[in-house]
Every structure is written in structure tokens, then in C-alpha cells.
Write an enzyme that holds these catalytic residues in place. Structure first.
Site, PDB file in Angstrom:
ATOM      1  N   GLY A 141       0.831  -1.201   0.000  1.00 13.11           N
ATOM      2  CA  GLY A 141       0.000   0.000   0.000  1.00 13.11           C
ATOM      3  C   GLY A 141       0.863   1.249   0.000  1.00 13.11           C
ATOM      4  N   GLU A 190      -7.768  -1.291 -26.643  1.00 12.13           N
ATOM      5  CA  GLU A 190      -7.227  -2.500 -26.015  1.00 12.13           C
ATOM      6  C   GLU A 190      -6.021  -3.036 -26.806  1.00 12.13           C
ATOM      7  OE1 GLU A 190      -7.268  -3.988 -23.358  1.00 12.13           O
ATOM      8  OE2 GLU A 190      -6.664  -6.043 -23.743  1.00 12.13           O
ATOM      9  N   LYS A 220      -2.285  -3.589 -25.435  1.00  9.15           N
ATOM     10  CA  LYS A 220      -1.618  -4.893 -25.471  1.00  9.15           C
ATOM     11  C   LYS A 220      -0.238  -4.762 -26.088  1.00  9.15           C
ATOM     12  CE  LYS A 220      -3.213  -6.826 -23.455  1.00  9.15           C
ATOM     13  NZ  LYS A 220      -4.251  -6.881 -22.455  1.00  9.15           N
ATOM     14  N   HIS A 232      -8.981  15.507 -37.469  1.00  7.34           N
ATOM     15  CA  HIS A 232      -9.026  16.684 -36.593  1.00  7.34           C
ATOM     16  C   HIS A 232      -7.681  16.953 -35.926  1.00  7.34           C
ATOM     17  CE1 HIS A 232     -13.275  17.084 -37.264  1.00  7.34           C
ATOM     18  NE2 HIS A 232     -13.434  15.806 -36.971  1.00  7.34           N
TER      19      HIS A 232
HETATM   20  O1  M6R Z   1      -7.691  -7.013 -12.319  1.00  7.21           O
HETATM   21  P1  M6R Z   1      -8.266  -5.883 -13.121  1.00  7.21           P
HETATM   22  O2  M6R Z   1      -9.011  -6.339 -14.306  1.00  7.21           O
HETATM   23  O3  M6R Z   1      -9.067  -4.944 -12.285  1.00  7.21           O
HETATM   24  O4  M6R Z   1      -7.010  -5.070 -13.643  1.00  7.21           O
HETATM   25  C1  M6R Z   1      -7.161  -3.875 -14.339  1.00  7.21           C
HETATM   26  C2  M6R Z   1      -5.909  -3.513 -15.071  1.00  7.21           C
HETATM   27  O5  M6R Z   1      -4.856  -3.317 -14.167  1.00  7.21           O
HETATM   28  C3  M6R Z   1      -5.493  -4.591 -16.088  1.00  7.21           C
HETATM   29  O6  M6R Z   1      -6.511  -4.829 -16.996  1.00  7.21           O
HETATM   30  C4  M6R Z   1      -4.225  -4.146 -16.836  1.00  7.21           C
HETATM   31  O7  M6R Z   1      -4.513  -3.060 -17.653  1.00  7.21           O
HETATM   32  C5  M6R Z   1      -3.630  -5.308 -17.644  1.00  7.21           C
HETATM   33  N1  M6R Z   1      -2.196  -5.266 -17.557  1.00  7.21           N
HETATM   34  C6  M6R Z   1      -3.961  -5.261 -19.072  1.00  7.21           C
HETATM   35  O8  M6R Z   1      -3.357  -6.267 -19.806  1.00  7.21           O
END
Ligand code: M6R
Length: 614
Positions: A103, A486, A490, A509
Site C-alpha cells: 500500500g 485494447e 496490449k 481533426h
Molecule cells: O484485475 P483488473 O481487471 O481490475 O485489472 C485492471 C488492469 O490493471 C489490467 O486490466 C491491466 O490493464 C492489464 N495489464 C492489461 O493487460
């Protein structure tokens, strides 16, 4: 993200702690540490290392460094670079107090200044070290241990979970939780502590999830639990049969490629699981027929890939259920004006069910008595416990940091749910519901087949060619725009190539100025004829400026196919499922480019799987 594991009990702890950390290793980290009180002298022993747990393991496996009380940590850097000094445990001046922490202590600068001016010397750049020094001070100024702890937790701001081991109190440990997850597995004369119960699965099925803003003083056979004012709390341990199975890559070179290939199965398992839920679905979701009848608005939030899945799902809910739907990025949502709507359904989407930004957004919404359903892959996650209802995806454990099969399973869940709500609202009939389910299965087939169709071409030719480019642009329109987002994520997260996504209509634009021969533009088509025509115009604009165009086009879209420099042809599916059909190939393409560049694909630099800090 950081993981903490601790033990107090009848056995030597080193083996359990290292194994526990190893089980949580997929979450991502950059250094590791272990500490215990020597079994005989009760003196503090510890070791820390940069890099992977195996390095720590090698460092300590031959040493007589073990005890009946101990703790371990993997660190994902927030304050201070990855280094031995910054690895946990962190200590007070006397090395009496040891802390492992997950944290952020938000007021660490202020506390550090106070502590330094009262003579404390710091050896790391971490916010964690402040906890140890502060407790050192408070133990001197308070009559009882408990009073010092109450003062400590009330002085620390932020979100944190930590374990504290004190040489002068060799028969107890302290565990504290504020907003970050931590739980205790209760054994027979032994306690297991971890940020995720997977660390002690198979050891005990009695699990105590610490309530928010609570701390415990635990011995091997007792737990005293208090809230932050010091009031004793009584919380029942839950019986949870979590099993640890060692997930192997089997014959695959990485977890990510294995998980890309598991998508067809993940989709069909998810569909079949929901079919079997039948009418109990409303119990899981915590929804009444009355609520569904009055439902006038849907809000979905998440981060990263889950946010992209939600953005695609906006089209599902609006087109299938005819319900206005808003999508929110969880990290922003919390800090925007919020207008609670009792007739709105709130959905949190998260693979892990632990992402701090999404969890905090969920808490904000539930605290205002609005209904939240979490869509997640992890049944034992905090979001499942804290939401009003849940819908589990059946992707199975996803180990690679980059989400693949959890994304396709999320799309499956969201598409299925939108149809199920539409059925409940009499917008579609039972036959249409069954068609929706079989469309998902058809799409799963298409997803896998397209990978097979282009596998050799990508491996033998295209990955090498495209790994030479330093930047990419990804574009789409309508439902394919969030998919382009996405795809860009990736590529950048696993290859470290700069990738930017745009809605295709926005190019003219401003960003059209970026087009040149050195920046491939990947265009994702749609199956809606009108939008396809618009997208085609954008493709022409790109070619007119000598842009290098890579198209993901559907089989009948001849004009786009002929226009592009490189085309991937995708079979026709239900138009709303077009992104799902393109998912596997898009991921495979990004994967092979990253592989050509020699990247650490399963654990890309700087990233964590489960992002438990805001
Ligand atoms: O566990 P979550 O789906 O909440 O995680 C969210 C993002 O941290 C997660 O999707 C991250 O963007 C990945 N590395 C994408 O591949």
C-alpha cells in the site's frame, strides 16, 4: 503488486513463506525479502534481494535462517527504486521492529520530517520505513502495546496492509488493514497471514478477512481483533475451500501464449456456467424482478483492459437492453461529482477483483446505497465480498500480467448479461436468448480459427517486419474503437513500442499529421454497413497520405481488404461480437512482435498483475 506473507506457529516458517510468495509471484514485483526470529535465540534474522524470489531463495536456502515466527514480502516499487535497501522488511533504528507492507502511506513526508527531527535515521526511500520508526517512538510514549498500535494506525494516512514482527515480543505479530486486502488463515496452533489466501490454500480452510480499518494482535493460537479506536471486534472466520494448483505452462513457451489459446475454452465455460445458473442467477446478482423492471440506467467502471471491455459492453447494453449506459474509468470516477441513482445498476469489472481504483469506486457507490454487481474472475476476491452481487467469469487463473482470456471472458459475461436482462424485460424471447449464447460459442470458434489461419505468416514474416517500427497507431469506429484502445494497450505493455489509439473519425481533426511510412496504422473494421463505409473513407485518407495500413477486416469487405498493405481476414459473426472475434489474432500479433524483441512477456517491466495501490 506487493505481496505480504507471514506465519506464527508450531513449525519453522521459511519454507511456507517462500512458497507463499512464489504462489503470489504472478502479481508482479521487483525485489523480495524474508525475516524471522531465530528459533532459539529469538534474534531477528533477515535477507533481502533485488529481482526474483529465486534469487532470495538461493541466498538463504543454505543458511540456518529460520524460525517459528516470520514474514516475507515481494515489492513493487512505489517510493524509491528497486534495491536491497528499499526491499522489505523495513526496520526501526534498533532493528527491533520489522515491517512488510502493501500500500501507500500518503503522509509519509510529513511523518518522516517529524521523526528525523526527533533523531531517527532512515536507510531507505520507502514510505514503509516510517511505520517502523513511528511505532518505535510510540512504544516509548505509551503504557501498553495496544495503546501504541491505536495511536500508530490513526497517524498513518493512505491505504495499507502490513505485518509487524517485534523482537521484544517474540510470541505475537501485528496485522493491520486499511483499504488494502489481507487475511489470516487459522490453523491448529498456527496462523498464516497473506495478502491473498492463495498463499495458504491447502493449509487451512478457516479464513479471517480483516475488516477495513482494523488491526489484530495474533499469537499462534489466538487472535485479538480491534477497530482503529481500539474497540474489540468479533468477526467470524469463513470456511473457504481454496485450492492451490500449480499452474504450469505445459508445452507453451509462456503463460501469455497459453492463455491466448485458452480463450475458446474460457468463453464456452463461461457461457455454460451461466446457462447452468438458470434462475439462481438473480440470487447471485442480488437483483429483484422489481429492480429490473425499474432499471433505467447502467453505469460500468473498471481499469485497463477491464475498462476497455466495459466500453465495448456499452454497445451491448444500449443495443440489446435499450438501456442508456455510461462507462467510467474507475480512477477518475471516484473524484468526479457522483449522482447516486437507485434505479441504476452499477457494474464493476475486474479480472482480479482487487484493483484498488475499482474497489474504491465500488465502495463509494455501495456506501450511497446503490446496487453494485462485480464481474470478476476471482471468487474469493474483495470485490465479490463487498459488492451487492457478482457474476463470475470462468477464464481460470490468468498468470501473465497482460490480460487475454480474462478480457474475452469479460466480454462474454457482459454480452450474456445484457441478453439476460433484455430477456427479463421481455425485449427478447427465449429463442433469441439461446441464439445469443450460441453466437458466443460461434465467436469463440472464430477467435481460435483466425489465430490458426495467420499463425505461420505472423511467426515467420510479419512479427520480424513489424518489430522494426518504433510506433503504431490503432484506430476503430463505434464498437471497434474501444477494441483499438485494447490493442494499443496490449502492444505497448508487452513490446514497449509506443502505440496510440484514436477513433478513426478523429484522425482528420489533428492526429492525421502523424501519418508517415514509418508509423503503421492498424484499423479494426466493424460489421455495421454504414459505419464500415465511414471507416473505409478513413482508410482511404490514410492511404492518400502514404500511410502503412494493416487491416483487420471481415471476409466480405473487399474494398478494405484490397486497400490495406496487410490484411487479416476475420469470419463474419454477430456484429456486436466483432471485437471478440478479432481478439485472439490481435493479441497473437502483439505477442509475436514482443517475442521477436526478446521482451519478458509474462512479466513486463514496471507492471503488476494485481494493482492494489491507487
Ligand atoms: O484485475 P483488473 O481487471 O481490475 O485489472 C485492471 C488492469 O490493471 C489490467 O486490466 C491491466 O490493464 C492489464 N495489464 C492489461 O493487460
Amino acid at each position: 503488486m506487493c505481496s505480504v506473507v507471514g506465519y506464527i506457529g508450531k513449525s519453522l516458517c521459511k519454507g511456507f513463506i517462500l512458497e507463499g510468495l512464489k504462489r503470489l509471484e504472478y502479481r508482479g514485483y521487483d525485489s523480495a525479502g524474508f525475516a524471522c526470529l531465530d528459533s532459539e535465540s529469538k534474534r531477528l534474522l533477515y535477507a533481502k534481494s533485488e529481482g526474483k524470489i529465486d534469487v532470495l531463495y538461493q541466498k538463504i536456502s543454505s543458511q540456518a535462517l529460520d524460525g517459528y515466527i516470520g514474514m516475507g514480502h515481494t515489492r513493487w516499487s512505489t517510493h524509491g527504486v528497486p534495491s536491497i535497501e528499499n526491499a522489505h522488511p523495513q526496520f526501526d533504528c534498533q532493528k527491533n521492529i520489522s515491517i512488510v507492507h502493501n500500500g501507500i502511506i500518503e503522509n509519509h513526508t510529513e511523518l518522516k520530517n517529524i521523526l528525523e527531527s526527533s533523531g531517527h535515521t532512515f536507510h531507505s526511500d520507502t514510505d514503509t520505513e516510517i511505520i517502523a520508526h513511528l511505532l518505535e517512538n510510540l512504544l516509548l510514549s505509551h503504557q501498553t502495546f495496544k495503546a501504541a498500535l491505536i495511536d500508530l494506525v490513526n497517524k498513518l494516512e493512505g491505504a495499507y496492509a502490513f505485518i509487524c514482527m517485534i523482537q521484544n515480543f517474540p510470541n505475537e505479530m501485528v496485522v493491520v488493514r486499511k483499504r488494502s486486502p489481507i487475511c489470516i488463515g487459522i490453523g491448529d496452533n498456527e496462523m498464516f497471514i497473506a495478502s491473498d489466501l492463495l498463499a495458504f490454500a491447502n493449509k487451512t480452510n478457516k479464513v479471517l478477512f480483516l475488516p477495513d480499518e482494523s488491526f489484530t494482535i495474533i499469537k499462534k493460537d489466538s487472535i485479538q481483533l480491534y477497530d482503529f479506536s481500539g474497540k474489540p471486534l468479533i468477526v467470524e472466520a469463513q470456511e473457504i475451500n481454496a485450492y492451490w494448483q500449480n499452474i504450469e505452462k505445459n508445452d507453451h513457451e509462456s503463460f501469455m501464449i497459453k492463455e491466448i489459446y485458452e480463450q475458446k475454452n474460457a468463453i464456452s465455460k463461461t457461457v455454460n456456467f451461466y446457462k447452468d445458473l438458470s434462475t439462481t442467477i438473480w440470487d447471485n446478482l442480488g437483483l429483484s424482478p422489481e429492480f429490473i423492471k425499474n432499471l433505467n440506467n447502467i453505469n460500468i467502471f473498471g481499469c485497463g483492459t477491464s475498462w476497455h471491455a466495459a466500453k465495448i459492453a456499452q454497445f451491448f447494453f444500449e443495443k440489446i437492453c435499450l438501456i442508456p449506459t455510461n462507462i467510467h474509468l474507475a480512477s477518475e470516477f471516484r473524484y468526479m461529482p457522483f449522482f447516486p441513482d437507485k434505479n441504476s445498476l452499477y457494474l464493476s469489472v475486474s479480472q482480479s477483483g482487487e484493483t484498488a481504483d475499482t474497489l474504491e469506486a465500488l465502495r463509494m457507490v455501495t456506501s450511497l446505497n446503490c446496487h453494485v454487481i462485480t464481474i470478476t474472475n476471482i471468487a474469493s476476491s474483495t470485490m465479490v465480498r463487498e459488492a451487492n452481487g457478482f457474476l463470475l467469469t470462468q477464464a481460470g487463473p490468468e498468470i501473465a500480467v497482460a490480460s487475454t482470456k480474462s478480457f474475452s471472458a469479460q466480454l462474454t459475461a457482459l454480452y450474456w448479461l445484457s441478453n439476460r436482462l433484455a430477456f427479463e424485460k421481455n425485449i427478447i424471447n427465449l429463442n433469441q436468448m439461446h441464439v445469443a449464447e450460441s453466437d458466443l460459442l460461434i465467436c469463440a470458434e472464430a477467435l481460435e480459427n483466425t489465430i490458426e489461419n495467420y499463425k505461420l505468416l505472423i511467426i515467420n514474416e510479419l512479427a520480424k517486419k513489424y518489430s522494426l517500427y518504433r510506433k503504431f497507431i490503432f484506430i476503430g469506429r463505434n464498437i471497434s474503437y474501444p477494441f483499438a484502445m485494447e490493442a494499443a494497450l496490449k502492444l505497448k505493455e508487452i513490446s514497449y513500442i509506443f502505440a496510440q489509439s484514436y477513433p478513426a473519425g478523429e484522425l482528420k481533426h489533428g492526429s492525421i499529421a502523424l501519418i508517415d511510412e514509418n508509423t503503421p496504422i492498424v484499423i479494426f473494421s466493424v460489421l455495421d454497413d454504414i459505419i464500415y463505409q465511414k471507416l473505409l473513407s478513413n482508410a482511404h485518407e490514410i492511404k492518400a497520405r502514404k500511410g502503412h495500413l494493416i487491416a483487420f477486416a471481415f471476409e466480405h469487405q473487399k474494398e478494405l481488404i484490397n486497400l490495406a498493405d496487410q490484411t487479416f481476414i476475420i469470419p463474419k459473426v454477430n456484429p456486436l461480437l466483432a471485437p471478440l472475434a478479432m481478439t485472439g489474432l490481435m493479441q497473437f500479433f502483439a505477442y509475436q512482435i514482443a517475442k521477436t524483441l526478446g521482451r519478458n512477456i509474462d512479466q513486463p517491466r514496471n507492471l503488476a498483475k494485481s494493482v492494489t495501490v491507487e
